[in-house]
Design a protein around this motif. Structure first.
Motif, PDB file in Angstrom:
ATOM      1  N   HIS A 271       0.851  -1.185   0.000  1.00 34.22           N
ATOM      2  CA  HIS A 271       0.000   0.000   0.000  1.00 34.22           C
ATOM      3  C   HIS A 271       0.886   1.234   0.000  1.00 34.22           C
ATOM      4  CE1 HIS A 271      -3.127  -2.860   1.046  1.00 34.22           C
ATOM      5  NE2 HIS A 271      -2.335  -3.311   2.003  1.00 34.22           N
ATOM      6  N   LEU A 272       0.959   1.906  -1.146  1.00 35.21           N
ATOM      7  CA  LEU A 272       1.774   3.120  -1.238  1.00 35.21           C
ATOM      8  C   LEU A 272       0.855   4.313  -1.001  1.00 35.21           C
ATOM      9  CD1 LEU A 272       3.902   2.349  -4.426  1.00 35.21           C
ATOM     10  CD2 LEU A 272       4.562   2.103  -2.031  1.00 35.21           C
ATOM     11  N   ILE A 273       1.122   5.035   0.049  1.00 38.79           N
ATOM     12  CA  ILE A 273       0.238   6.142   0.416  1.00 38.79           C
ATOM     13  C   ILE A 273       0.895   7.456   0.036  1.00 38.79           C
ATOM     14  CG2 ILE A 273      -1.062   7.195   2.316  1.00 38.79           C
ATOM     15  CD1 ILE A 273      -1.647   4.167   1.860  1.00 38.79           C
ATOM     16  N   ASP A 274       0.244   8.222  -0.825  1.00 37.74           N
ATOM     17  CA  ASP A 274       0.776   9.531  -1.182  1.00 37.74           C
ATOM     18  C   ASP A 274       0.193  10.571  -0.220  1.00 37.74           C
ATOM     19  OD1 ASP A 274       1.517  11.939  -2.150  1.00 37.74           O
ATOM     20  OD2 ASP A 274       0.898  11.568  -4.223  1.00 37.74           O
ATOM     21  N   ALA A 275       0.977  10.945   0.788  1.00 38.09           N
ATOM     22  CA  ALA A 275       0.481  11.901   1.789  1.00 38.09           C
ATOM     23  C   ALA A 275       1.268  13.204   1.723  1.00 38.09           C
ATOM     24  CB  ALA A 275       0.583  11.271   3.175  1.00 38.09           C
ATOM     25  N   GLN A 276       1.836  13.483   0.558  1.00 38.08           N
ATOM     26  CA  GLN A 276       2.701  14.663   0.427  1.00 38.08           C
ATOM     27  C   GLN A 276       1.994  15.952   0.812  1.00 38.08           C
ATOM     28  OE1 GLN A 276       5.188  14.828  -3.079  1.00 38.08           O
ATOM     29  NE2 GLN A 276       4.712  12.720  -3.567  1.00 38.08           N
ATOM     30  N   GLU A 277       0.753  16.090   0.314  1.00 40.11           N
ATOM     31  CA  GLU A 277       0.023  17.338   0.594  1.00 40.11           C
ATOM     32  C   GLU A 277      -0.212  17.522   2.087  1.00 40.11           C
ATOM     33  OE1 GLU A 277      -0.512  19.663  -1.406  1.00 40.11           O
ATOM     34  OE2 GLU A 277       0.111  18.592  -3.222  1.00 40.11           O
ATOM     35  N   GLY A 297       5.505  14.383  13.098  1.00 42.25           N
ATOM     36  CA  GLY A 297       5.118  13.237  13.933  1.00 42.25           C
ATOM     37  C   GLY A 297       3.600  13.135  14.069  1.00 42.25           C
ATOM     38  N   ASP A 298       2.956  14.260  14.343  1.00 39.67           N
ATOM     39  CA  ASP A 298       1.498  14.247  14.514  1.00 39.67           C
ATOM     40  C   ASP A 298       0.792  13.863  13.211  1.00 39.67           C
ATOM     41  OD1 ASP A 298       1.933  15.031  17.068  1.00 39.67           O
ATOM     42  OD2 ASP A 298       1.285  17.117  16.817  1.00 39.67           O
ATOM     43  N   THR A 299       1.304  14.401  12.109  1.00 38.21           N
ATOM     44  CA  THR A 299       0.685  14.066  10.819  1.00 38.21           C
ATOM     45  C   THR A 299       0.851  12.580  10.541  1.00 38.21           C
ATOM     46  OG1 THR A 299       1.303  16.260  10.056  1.00 38.21           O
ATOM     47  CG2 THR A 299       0.602  14.705   8.371  1.00 38.21           C
ATOM     48  N   PHE A 300       2.028  12.076  10.894  1.00 36.27           N
ATOM     49  CA  PHE A 300       2.273  10.651  10.658  1.00 36.27           C
ATOM     50  C   PHE A 300       1.243   9.797  11.405  1.00 36.27           C
ATOM     51  CE2 PHE A 300       4.208   6.526  10.928  1.00 36.27           C
ATOM     52  CZ  PHE A 300       4.677   6.380   9.625  1.00 36.27           C
ATOM     53  N   ILE A 301       0.979  10.176  12.648  1.00 38.50           N
ATOM     54  CA  ILE A 301       0.009   9.413  13.444  1.00 38.50           C
ATOM     55  C   ILE A 301      -1.379   9.453  12.780  1.00 38.50           C
ATOM     56  CG2 ILE A 301      -1.261   9.459  15.639  1.00 38.50           C
ATOM     57  CD1 ILE A 301       1.405  10.271  16.975  1.00 38.50           C
ATOM     58  N   ASP A 306      -5.732   6.866   9.668  1.00 37.84           N
ATOM     59  CA  ASP A 306      -6.693   6.894   8.556  1.00 37.84           C
ATOM     60  C   ASP A 306      -6.427   5.763   7.569  1.00 37.84           C
ATOM     61  OD1 ASP A 306      -7.524   9.153   9.781  1.00 37.84           O
ATOM     62  OD2 ASP A 306      -6.759  10.555   8.249  1.00 37.84           O
ATOM     63  N   GLU A 307      -5.190   5.638   7.186  1.00 37.12           N
ATOM     64  CA  GLU A 307      -4.879   4.681   6.121  1.00 37.12           C
ATOM     65  C   GLU A 307      -5.006   3.237   6.593  1.00 37.12           C
ATOM     66  OE1 GLU A 307      -4.586   5.488   3.068  1.00 37.12           O
ATOM     67  OE2 GLU A 307      -4.445   7.674   3.333  1.00 37.12           O
ATOM     68  N   VAL A 308      -4.599   2.995   7.825  1.00 35.12           N
ATOM     69  CA  VAL A 308      -4.707   1.622   8.329  1.00 35.12           C
ATOM     70  C   VAL A 308      -6.186   1.260   8.465  1.00 35.12           C
ATOM     71  CG1 VAL A 308      -4.254   0.115  10.304  1.00 35.12           C
ATOM     72  CG2 VAL A 308      -2.438   1.583   9.428  1.00 35.12           C
ATOM     73  N   ALA A 309      -6.992   2.208   8.948  1.00 32.42           N
ATOM     74  CA  ALA A 309      -8.433   1.943   9.064  1.00 32.42           C
ATOM     75  C   ALA A 309      -9.006   1.637   7.683  1.00 32.42           C
ATOM     76  CB  ALA A 309      -9.136   3.148   9.684  1.00 32.42           C
ATOM     77  N   GLY A 310      -8.506   2.349   6.675  1.00 34.55           N
ATOM     78  CA  GLY A 310      -9.001   2.161   5.309  1.00 34.55           C
ATOM     79  C   GLY A 310      -8.711   0.775   4.741  1.00 34.55           C
ATOM     80  N   LEU A 311      -7.753   0.064   5.323  1.00 39.71           N
ATOM     81  CA  LEU A 311      -7.428  -1.272   4.808  1.00 39.71           C
ATOM     82  C   LEU A 311      -8.476  -2.301   5.208  1.00 39.71           C
ATOM     83  CD1 LEU A 311      -3.584  -1.596   5.570  1.00 39.71           C
ATOM     84  CD2 LEU A 311      -4.689  -0.937   3.435  1.00 39.71           C
ATOM     85  N   GLY A 312      -9.223  -1.983   6.259  1.00 41.99           N
ATOM     86  CA  GLY A 312     -10.291  -2.884   6.708  1.00 41.99           C
ATOM     87  C   GLY A 312      -9.785  -4.201   7.287  1.00 41.99           C
ATOM     88  N   LEU A 313      -8.572  -4.210   7.821  1.00 40.89           N
ATOM     89  CA  LEU A 313      -8.059  -5.441   8.440  1.00 40.89           C
ATOM     90  C   LEU A 313      -8.612  -5.537   9.861  1.00 40.89           C
ATOM     91  CD1 LEU A 313      -4.268  -5.065   7.550  1.00 40.89           C
ATOM     92  CD2 LEU A 313      -5.923  -6.564   6.429  1.00 40.89           C
TER      93      LEU A 313
END
Ligand code: XMP
Length: 514
Positions: A271-277, A297-301, A306-313
Motif C-alpha cells: 500500500h503506497l500512500i501519497d500523503a505529500q500534501e 510526527g502528529d501528521t504521521f500518526i 486513517d490509512e490503516v483503518a481504510g485497509l479494513g483489516l
C-alpha cells in the motif's frame, strides 16, 4: 540454544563482546550486571562473561553481581572491571594506577593456558583501565603479563578466567580467538547462523500468527525493509500487508526504489500512500525545528490511523523492525555518563501502543544486531542499495531544509542530494561513510552566471564516520572529490549557487543541522 551470557557493567564496548561471539557462531545474550541468576535465567547458559565498566571496585556504588554466579559452577571470564571485581571479591588486591593504561600493550603469555590457544606470545592487547590487579586472589595464577602488570590470570579449579584487556575491540590482536576459545572451553556449540535465525523466527512467527494477517510499515530504511523481506519469506504473501507513506520529505527515487525492491521479494499487498500534501500542509509557516518535528510526527500518526483503518483489516498483527540493540535491557544505566545519552526517537504511535497492549506485535529482527540484519537482507535478496543505506531520520528532508519547508525547496534539495550520494557511490566512498547528506540553508548568496549577478541557495554537504551515531567524526574527503562534486551540483541544480562542506564533529555539533 547454547548461550554465553554477558553481564553488562556499563562498559562502552559491552555490546561488541556479544557481536564477536556471534561472529564465531556462538549465541550470546546481554543482561544487566545484577540480573538474578536463577535456574530459569541460566537454562541453556554455558558460560558467563563479566564486562568492563567505568567504575572502580572501591567506589561505594560500584556495580556488583548476584552471588549465585559463583555457585553456578559455570565457566566465567572477567574482562577488565569484571576481572578486578572477581579479584576484589575473592581476597586479591586492586589498585588505582597513577597513569591510566590506555592503548596497545604487548603481552607475554605463560604457555599452556587454553584461553590463549592459537594466540602468539607478544601479541598486542588493547588496554583501557585506571585500576590494576596488585595481588591475585588465592587460587589464581598469572597467565599473561604486560611489562608492569598481571594482564591475565585463571583459577583452573573453578574455571574462572580474568583478563585486563579488551578482546572485543578491533585493535586487540587475536581478540576473536580469545573470546571463541572461552566459548569452546564452556562447551558451547557453534549453532548461531542466519539460517538458524530464520528457522527460529519462522517457527515462532508462524505459531503466533497462524492464518492471520500482518501489517508492517515500511520506512525505506534497512531495518523495516529486511523485516518485510523476512515476513514475505516466512508467511504466505497473502498474509503480509506492507504500507509505505510518501511524506513528500523522502529522497529522490526512494519511493520507486523501495516499492520495486519489495515487489521483487514477492509483496502482494503493497500500500503506497501519497500523503505529500498533508505533510507539506502541516509544515506550512513553521520554522522552529522542534515544531516541524512535532508537526511531522502528529501528521504521521493521523495518516497512519486513517490509512490503516481504510485497509479494513481486523485482528491483525503489527510487525516492527526492532533490533536486539533496541531491546536489551542492558547495564546502560550503569555508565557514569548514562544520563546524558539520548534515547533517540523511539516514539511509539498510538497504533503501536494499542497493538502492544493487545499482545499483537511481532518483531522479526528482535534477536539481531545491525550488521546481522544487513547480512540477512543480502541473504534474502534485498537490493544492495537498501541493505547498505545510510541512516535517514524519520522527519526526512523536513529537518534538512532549514527554516520553512516548501515543495520547491524539497525538490532542490532532492536533486542536489541525489547527485552527492550518487557520486559517493560511483567513487566507492559511500560504504566508508556512516552518514552523508545535504542540507539546504535558508540564505541566498550572490554568484555570477555569465555577466549577471545571481542569488542562489547555499547547500551544505555533510559526511561523517561513526559507530552508532552517538559521536561522529568528519569524513576526511580528498579535496579533489569535494571540488568535483561541488561543481557537478552547481552546474546541474541552477537554484544552488554555493556549496560548503561541514567540518564539525559530534560533539559539539550534532549530525543533523536541526
Ligand atoms: P544527531 O543529529 O542527533 O543524530 O546527531 C544522530 C542520528 O539520529 C538521526 N536523527 C533522527 N532520527 N528522527 C529520527 O528518526 C529525528 O528526529 C532525528 N534527528 C536525528 C540522525 O540522522 C543520525 O543518524
Amino acid at each position: 540454544m547454547d548461550t554465553i551470557l554477558i553481564l553488562d557493567f556499563g562498559g562502552q564496548t559491552c555490546q561488541l563482546i556479544g557481536r564477536r561471539l556471534r561472529e564465531g557462531g556462538y549465541y550470546s545474550e546481554i543482561a544487566p550486571h545484577d540480573v538474578r541468576l536463577d535456574a530459569g535465567r541460566l537454562a541453556h547458559v554455558k558460560g558467563i562473561i563479566l564486562s568492563g565498566s567505568p567504575y572502580s571496585v572501591y567506589e561505594p556504588d560500584a556495580p556488583n553481581v548476584d552471588p549465585a554466579l559463583f555457585d553456578s559452577g559455570l565457566p566465567i571470564l572477567g574482562i577488565c572491571y569484571g576481572f578486578q571485581l572477581i579479584t576484589h571479591l575473592f581476597g586479591g588486591r586492586v589498585e588505582g594506577l597513577r597513569v591510566k593504561e590506555y592503548g596497545k600493550v604487548p603481552l607475554t603469555l605463560k604457555p599452556g593456558n587454553p584461553l590463549f590457544e592459537g594466540v602468539t606470545s607478544g601479541f598486542d592487547s588493547w588496554m583501557s583501565h585506571g585500576d590494576s590487579i596488585a595481588a591475585l586472589a588465592p587460587g589464581y595464577q598469572i597467565t599473561a603479563m604486560s611489562d608492569n602488570h598481571p594482564a591475565a590470570a585463571w583459577n583452573p579449579e573453578k574455571r574462572i578466567w580474568g583478563i585486563q584487556f579488551h578482546p572485543e575491540t578491533s585493535h586487540n590482536q587475536f581478540g576473536n580467538q580469545i573470546l571463541w576459545n572461552f566459548a569452546t572451553l564452556c562447551g558451547a556449540a557453534r549453532e548461531w547462523t542466519l539460517d538458524k535465525v530464520l528457522e527460529l523466527e519462522r517457527d515462532k512467527i508462524r505459531r503466533r500468527v497462524g492464518n492471520q494477517k500482518v501489517l508492517l510499515l515500511i520506512s525505506g530504511g534497512v531495518d523495516s525493509t529486511v523485516a518485510g523481506a523476512m515476513l514475505l519469506n516466512i508467511l504466505q504473501p497473502d498474509q503480509v500487508h506492507l504500507m509505505y507513506v510518501d511524506t513528500g520529505l523522502m529522497r529522490k527515487n526512494e519511493t520507486v526504489e523501495v516499492s520495486a525492491a519489495l515487489r521483487k521479494l514477492g509483496a502482494k499487498h503493497l500500500h503506497l500512500i501519497d500523503a505529500q500534501e498533508r505533510f507539506l500542509g502541516a509544515l506550512k509557516g513553521l520554522t522552529d525545528p522542534e515544531a516541524k518535528r512535532k508537526a511531522i510526527g502528529d501528521t504521521f500518526i493521523r495518516v497512519q490511523e486513517d490509512e490503516v483503518a481504510g485497509l479494513g483489516l481486523s485482528d491483525y498483527f503489527l510487525a516492527q523492525g526492532t533490533l536486539y540493540t533496541d531491546l536489551i535491557e542492558s547495564g546502560k544505566g550503569v555508565g557514569k555518563k548514562a544520563h546524558v545519552i539520548k534515547s533517540h526517537h523511539n516514539v511509539g504511535t498510538p497504533l503501536v501502543e494499542a497493538k502492544r497492549a493487545a499482545g499483537l506485535i511481532i518483531e522479526p529482527l528482535e534477536m539481531l544486531y545491525k550488521d546481522e540484519v544487513r547480512a540477512l537482507g543480502e541473504k534474502l535478496g534485498v537490493a544492495e542499495s537498501i541493505v547498505w543505506r545510510h541512516p535517514f531520520p524519520g522527519p526526512g528532508l523536513g529537518i534538512r531544509v532549514l527554516g520553512e519547508v516548501t515543495r520547491e525547496k524539497c525538490d532542490i534539495l532532492r536533486e542536489a542530494d541525489w547527485i552527492y550520494l550518487d557520486e559517493l557511490k560511483k567513487r566507492g566512498l559511500y560504504r566508508e561513510i556512516w552518514q552523508a547528506f545535504s542540507v539546504l540553508l535558508p540564505v541566498r548568496s550572490v554568484g555570477v552566471t555569465g555577466d549577471a549577478r545571481d542569488y542562489g541557495f547555499v547547500l551544505a554537504l555533510r559526511a561523517v564516520v561513526s559507530k552508532d551515531g552517538m559521536s561522529a567524526d568528519v569524513y576526511p574527503f580528498p579535496m579533489k572529490d569535494l571540488l568535483e562534486i561541488s561543481s557537478l551540483i552547481t552546474n546541474q541544480v541552477r537554484a544552488v549557487g554555493r556549496v560548503t562542506y561541514d567540518i564539525s564533529s559530534k560533539p559539539p555539533s550534532t549530525i543533523e543541522w536541526e
